[in-house]
Design a protein around this motif. Structure first.
Motif, mmCIF file in Angstrom:
data_model
loop_
_atom_site.group_PDB
_atom_site.id
_atom_site.type_symbol
_atom_site.label_atom_id
_atom_site.label_comp_id
_atom_site.label_asym_id
_atom_site.label_seq_id
_atom_site.Cartn_x
_atom_site.Cartn_y
_atom_site.Cartn_z
ATOM 1 N N ILE A 96 -115.953 -24.696 2.263
ATOM 2 C CA ILE A 96 -115.641 -25.849 2.729
ATOM 3 C C ILE A 96 -114.870 -26.042 3.890
ATOM 4 O O ILE A 96 -114.203 -24.827 4.347
ATOM 5 N N VAL A 97 -115.051 -26.825 4.962
ATOM 6 C CA VAL A 97 -114.745 -26.556 6.410
ATOM 7 C C VAL A 97 -112.950 -26.378 6.278
ATOM 8 O O VAL A 97 -112.678 -25.472 7.018
ATOM 9 N N GLU A 98 -112.239 -27.353 5.531
ATOM 10 C CA GLU A 98 -110.949 -27.286 6.142
ATOM 11 C C GLU A 98 -110.376 -25.949 5.256
ATOM 12 O O GLU A 98 -109.418 -25.526 5.880
ATOM 13 N N LEU A 123 -108.986 -29.307 13.809
ATOM 14 C CA LEU A 123 -110.337 -30.008 13.684
ATOM 15 C C LEU A 123 -110.420 -31.202 14.793
ATOM 16 O O LEU A 123 -111.499 -31.352 15.272
ATOM 17 N N SER A 124 -109.268 -31.972 15.060
ATOM 18 C CA SER A 124 -109.291 -33.104 15.876
ATOM 19 C C SER A 124 -109.457 -32.542 17.631
ATOM 20 O O SER A 124 -110.311 -32.912 18.219
ATOM 21 N N SER A 140 -124.911 -27.460 12.318
ATOM 22 C CA SER A 140 -125.495 -26.845 13.153
ATOM 23 C C SER A 140 -124.889 -25.872 13.902
ATOM 24 O O SER A 140 -123.703 -25.470 13.873
ATOM 25 N N GLY A 141 -125.537 -24.995 14.745
ATOM 26 C CA GLY A 141 -124.977 -23.655 15.440
ATOM 27 C C GLY A 141 -123.793 -24.237 16.351
ATOM 28 O O GLY A 141 -122.857 -23.562 16.144
ATOM 29 N N GLY A 142 -124.179 -25.078 17.075
ATOM 30 C CA GLY A 142 -122.997 -25.503 17.731
ATOM 31 C C GLY A 142 -121.641 -26.117 17.226
ATOM 32 O O GLY A 142 -120.658 -25.692 17.237
ATOM 33 N N ILE A 147 -116.203 -24.858 14.608
ATOM 34 C CA ILE A 147 -115.530 -24.803 13.445
ATOM 35 C C ILE A 147 -114.664 -23.267 13.569
ATOM 36 O O ILE A 147 -113.354 -23.021 13.430
ATOM 37 N N ALA A 148 -115.464 -22.400 14.062
ATOM 38 C CA ALA A 148 -114.998 -21.061 14.350
ATOM 39 C C ALA A 148 -113.579 -20.977 15.459
ATOM 40 O O ALA A 148 -112.661 -20.287 15.291
#
Length: 273
Positions: A96-98, A123-124, A140-142, A147-148
């Motif tokens: 999960i992203v968070e 994230l903002s 997507s890759g971008g 997120i990285a």
């Protein structure tokens, strides 16, 4: 004031062949620096020195006054310098992203309430707050690379190092990532070191460092570096496309000023004619 300083740094992986040779450089707080060079020139090794993933065989690396030779300083250095590598999938640690963004703050022992604030802030900053509950695998890759970057930002570093971070992205993804990084540099004074082989990414930098065969061979502004076309050509580097087009037009009698590095500037000068 320099936030990163290297003095007479030499490094070898096998203790026989030097990957970096007598490197000395200084990066100021708030600067946007690009490092360029052909494959195998030593760029990625340099990135690892910046946050003490490796330490030099000789010479010194200092980050905000902390020496990478002092093991007690490693935590402070890595807290100040975050690295975003080429493949975002290799930096994904959660489903999960968070949770992915929270990984760094959790590992430095921040309180839960502060971690939540850091997740929202990061994230903002990269424009991905609406993907907080998403799976990174579906992005997507971008978006994955953003997120990285958020994962690094959650630690609130003073310096972000992009180690060929746009190399695996399509033009849209590259534009997304660079827009985020440029905004962080201009609005939050985050020092950015962009290690890249895309010349179009270099034109907005404050300073460009050119590495060839493990040594710094050129340093200066983008205008100063790209004015030395023949020297760049001898070490296997191109000038930006807009500059090449402007040169060809001049050869055919079109009166254009020197120092054209971007498509926007080229279009502007052509419209004046």
């Amino acid at each position: 004031m320099a936030i990163i300083s290297l003095e007479n740094v030499t490094f070898s992986y096998d203790k026989r062949h030097n990957v970096l040779k007598d490197i000395s450089l200084s990066i100021e707080k708030g600067e946007y620096v690009c490092v360029i060079g052909h494959n195998g020139s030593g760029k990625s090794t340099l990135a690892k020195l910046f946050n003490a993933l490796i330490v030099p065989d000789s010479g010194s690396v200092t980050v905000d006054g902390f020496s990478s030779a002092d093991k007690k300083s490693l935590f402070e250095i890595r807290k100040r310098v975050g690295v975003v590598f080429q493949n975002p999938d290799n930096q994904q640690v959660a489903s999960i992203v968070e949770d992915d963004v929270a990984f760094g703050p959790e590992n430095v022992g921040l309180p839960r309430e502060e971690i939540g604030k850091r997740i929202d802030f990061a994230l903002s900053a990269v424009g991905m707050e609406s993907f907080k509950k998403s799976s990174p695998a579906r992005l997507s890759g971008g978006q994955k690379q953003r997120i990285a970057i958020a994962g690094v930002l959650a630690l609130k570093p003073d310096v972000i190092v992009l180690d060929e971070s746009t190399a695996m992205l399509d033009p849209k993804g590259r534009k997304e990532v660079l827009s985020v990084v440029d905004k962080l540099n201009k609005e939050q004074a985050v020092t950015v070191i962009n290690i890249t082989h895309y010349m179009e990414e270099v034109v907005e930098a404050d300073k460009v460092i050119v590495i060839n065969d493990g040594a710094i061979v050129m340093q200066g502004t983008p205008q100063e570096i790209f004015a030395q076309k023949e020297k760049l050509k001898t070490i296997g580097l191109e000038i930006p496309l807009a500059t090449r087009i402007a040169d060809k037009l001049r050869e055919n009698g079109v009166k254009l000023p020197d120092g054209i590095l971007t498509e926007e500037r080229l279009a502007e000068e052509l419209c004046k004619l």
